[in-house]
Design an enzyme around this catalytic site. Structure first.
Site, PDB file in Angstrom:
ATOM      1  N   ASP A   1      -4.421 -12.475   3.709  1.00 34.75           N
ATOM      2  CA  ASP A   1      -5.673 -12.012   4.305  1.00 34.75           C
ATOM      3  C   ASP A   1      -6.899 -12.377   3.470  1.00 34.75           C
ATOM      4  OD1 ASP A   1      -4.699 -10.278   2.408  1.00 34.75           O
ATOM      5  OD2 ASP A   1      -4.829  -8.485   3.649  1.00 34.75           O
TER       6      ASP A   1
ATOM      7  N   ASP B   1      -2.748 -10.550  -2.139  1.00 34.60           N
ATOM      8  CA  ASP B   1      -3.325  -9.969  -0.929  1.00 34.60           C
ATOM      9  C   ASP B   1      -4.779  -9.586  -1.211  1.00 34.60           C
ATOM     10  OD1 ASP B   1      -2.151  -8.422   1.784  1.00 34.60           O
ATOM     11  OD2 ASP B   1      -3.943  -7.499   0.933  1.00 34.60           O
TER      12      ASP B   1
ATOM     13  N   HIS C   1       0.820  -1.224   0.000  1.00 38.30           N
ATOM     14  CA  HIS C   1       0.000   0.000   0.000  1.00 38.30           C
ATOM     15  C   HIS C   1       0.851   1.271   0.000  1.00 38.30           C
ATOM     16  CE1 HIS C   1      -3.727  -2.080   0.358  1.00 38.30           C
ATOM     17  NE2 HIS C   1      -3.503  -2.541   1.570  1.00 38.30           N
TER      18      HIS C   1
ATOM     19  N   HIS D   1      -6.378  -7.066  -0.417  1.00 35.95           N
ATOM     20  CA  HIS D   1      -6.497  -5.640  -0.729  1.00 35.95           C
ATOM     21  C   HIS D   1      -5.659  -5.301  -1.959  1.00 35.95           C
ATOM     22  CE1 HIS D   1      -7.140  -5.952   3.707  1.00 35.95           C
ATOM     23  NE2 HIS D   1      -8.162  -5.173   3.417  1.00 35.95           N
TER      24      HIS D   1
END
Length: 625
Positions: free
Chosen positions: A313, A220, A180, A222
């Site tokens: 995740d 991931d 991120h 996200h």
């Protein structure tokens, strides 16, 4: 299904594993899915797999030791799992290494590098929390700088040794995560973009290694917004991200993770997003994306090395992800990538917040890197109905750049599906069927039937102190110190006025993370407590396409009233409650949006203040409709 077979429009995308009947034991060292073969007995040379783990990275923690999903135990449990399974002993264990500033500045600005470098110094002690509060989902402490430098440097080290041929593959068990982090800003638990630093180092600092094309795969849950932006115009890097998107409502929110974001200039076509419309996606959905998007494109691209942003995740039971990928599913995805670059794959840990899941998933992946034998069962599962339209849209958008995506998928293939899941409440720690003692069970024990108001009572507080409710917070107010200001008094960065606290200053009885199928709307431009900003309201109607992550605090109804008073600048010494038992009963009867067992959750509007980031909101809290 043979991972090396070439996918065609008539291929079946199925999961062939017994994980459907016993997901909980997937990836364990017992050998259910793997048969640990001795190199000599198997008659082949053992692959050299590198591992990096350093306890020093555990020093990065929340300032006051409060609970947080991105915790030091994330890497500890992975390392312990590998050791207990006897896997780390078969790998090449490397020492960690700090990144050099000049390498970090290949993808980050000098100012950002300097900020992270100095954030843990004594000179920054008094400013550290304020700096963190101005960032999106970031905490900082005295160990953050060193951990960030070690995380980035360790990924670079493993990548370099794999590119040199000293290792066949490797896994950097690092934190804080990185995907991120943007060029000039830390966000989403990430300080430096570890994988991007390693990719840029190989391409720009080590041309002698012959790495001219890199495939970055980000699984991931996200979207890897930072990595995408850093290679947006670079045709040397093919970036592939599969993630929950939900039309831009899932973190990090916005349009960056949409399938229309394909790159720009010379990098056009080299950015591929597979944006899931919902949670609950599992092995079959991810393998469909692999077989019908990633694998054919990877063959055309023909990378020299693969860097894997290995966030776990999306694993089953993750408190933030809400998907259901098993350790077996991760192992098959990785195995399919092993057919490229002679297996030159560098895994770097990103997210993953269920300690059991990340440990088992990591073990399963390292066993694949070691080329342990995968044992396949006979059970079959198909993707969700919503998965095929996403895959078809991605193929249509990218086929102009990748001819292998040009053919239409056959009706026979896309008809292999199961209905979309019906999600009334997506548990943070478990699904209802996975954990009978999770949130649904806990809420079912909350009852107002036996707590009738005593009309002879001289104080409403005595009655409401007997009743527990769940207070839902969103955005920055998920941070425990912020919420405790309402209960115990005080002021933290971001609050315009100090809170006096509740009359009852007892801490919350329980804290649970949850995801709810409700969309946020915005209104108002100012609040007394938080200053300039907007206010968010949840739509009372559930929608499977909408997901809002919240942190729930179990407090008394008396404390809840005091929270409302403070938020609305009212006197705590009122003769009557703002929200009493009658109001709670009315809310339960009139605005029920969940099954009876969870009917005390979300009976209220949820109010919050919008921050400068369009996708981040402060102080979302329960407020009477």
């Amino acid at each position: 299904m043979d991972p090396s077979s070439s996918p065609s429009s008539d291929n079946k995308t199925v999961v062939t594993s017994s994980h459907l009947s016993d997901m909980a034991t997937a990836g364990q060292s017992s050998g259910k899915y793997y048969e640990n073969l001795d190199a000599e007995v198997a008659g082949k040379i053992q692959r050299k797999v590198g591992l990096i783990y350093d306890e020093t990275m555990c020093k990065h923690d929340t300032p006051d030791g409060e609970d947080h999903p991105e915790c030091p135990d994330r890497i500890r449990v992975i390392w312990e799992k590998l050791q207990l399974a006897g896997v780390s002993q078969r790998c090449v264990v490397l020492g960690s290494s700090k990144a050099e500033d000049k390498h970090l500045q290949l993808v980050h600005t000098k100012d950002h590098v300097n900020l992270v470098k100095t954030i843990s110094t004594k000179q920054k002690d008094y400013r550290r929390n304020k700096i963190a509060s101005q960032l999106n989902s970031i905490y900082l402490n005295g160990g953050s700088s060193e951990a960030a430098y070690l995380a980035a440097g360790s990924v670079v080290k493993v990548a370099e040794k794999v590119a040199e041929g000293e290792l066949d593959s490797g896994f950097a068990i690092v934190r804080p995560p990185g995907h991120h982090a943007e060029t000039d800003e830390a966000m989403g638990f990430c300080l430096f973009n570890n994988v991007a630093v390693a990719a840029s180092y190989l391409l720009n600092e080590r041309p002698d290694l012959g790495v001219k094309k890199i495939l970055i795969v980000d699984w991931d849950v996200h979207h890897g917004n930072g990595t995408q932006k850093m290679f947006w115009k670079d045709p040397r890097v093919l970036f592939f991200s599969v993630h929950r998107h939900e039309y831009g409502s899932f973190y990090p929110s916005g349009d960056d993770g949409d399938y229309n974001m394909v790159g720009e200039g010379p990098g056009e076509g080299f950015n591929i997003n597979v944006p899931w419309d919902q949670g609950r996606c599992g092995d079959a959905d991810y393998l469909a994306a692999w077989d019908h998007i990633l694998i054919p494109v990877a063959r055309e691209f023909n990378p020299d090395i693969i860097l894997l942003s290995a966030g776990f995740d999306a694993a089953i039971g993750d408190p933030l992800g809400g998907c259901r990928v098993t350790p077996y599913g991760y192992s098959v995805m990785l195995k399919k990538l092993m057919e490229f670059t002679h297996g030159k794959i560098v895994m770097a840990l990103e997210g993953g917040y269920n300690l059991d899941s990340i440990a088992k998933s990591s073990l399963a992946c390292v066993q694949v890197l070691l080329e342990d034998k995968i044992i396949q069962g006979s059970s079959e599962a198909y993707p969700f109905e919503s998965t095929w339209p996403v895959i078809q849209a991605v193929r249509k958008r990218l086929c102009a750049y990748w001819p292998s995506l040009a053919d239409e998928l056959s009706w026979k293939l896309i008809n292999q599906k199961i209905p979309n899941p019906i999600i009334l409440i997506s548990s943070s720690d478990s699904e209802t069927e996975d954990d009978p003692h999770g949130l649904v069970y806990q809420i079912s024990k909350l009852s107002i039937e036996n707590h009738q108001v005593d009309t002879a009572s001289t104080s409403w507080r005595a009655d409401l102190a007997k009743v527990d409710i769940w207070y839902a917070s969103f955005g920055s107010n998920m941070w425990k110190p912020r919420f405790l200001c309402y209960i115990q008094g005080g002021q933290v960065d971001g609050l315009k006025k100090a809170c006096v606290g509740s009359m009852d200053k007892s801490p919350p009885k329980e804290i649970v993370w949850e995801t709810f199928p409700h969309r946020l709307f915005f209104g108002r431009e100012y609040t007394a407590r938080w200053g300039v900003g907007g206010v968010a309201f949840t739509n009372p109607l559930a929608n499977l396409n909408d997901q809002t992550q919240m942190c729930l605090y179990r407090i008394t109804l008396e404390q809840f009233n005091d929270v409302l008073c403070q938020e609305n600048a009212l006197n705590l010494d009122s003769d009557s409650a703002i929200f009493d038992l009658a109001a709670l009963q009315s809310a339960e009867n009139q605005i029920s949006i969940l099954p009876e067992a969870v009917s005390l959750v979300c009976k209220c509007c949820l109010v919050g203040e919008k921050r400068r980031h369009s996708h981040t909101y402060n102080d979302l809290h329960a407020f009477c409709c």
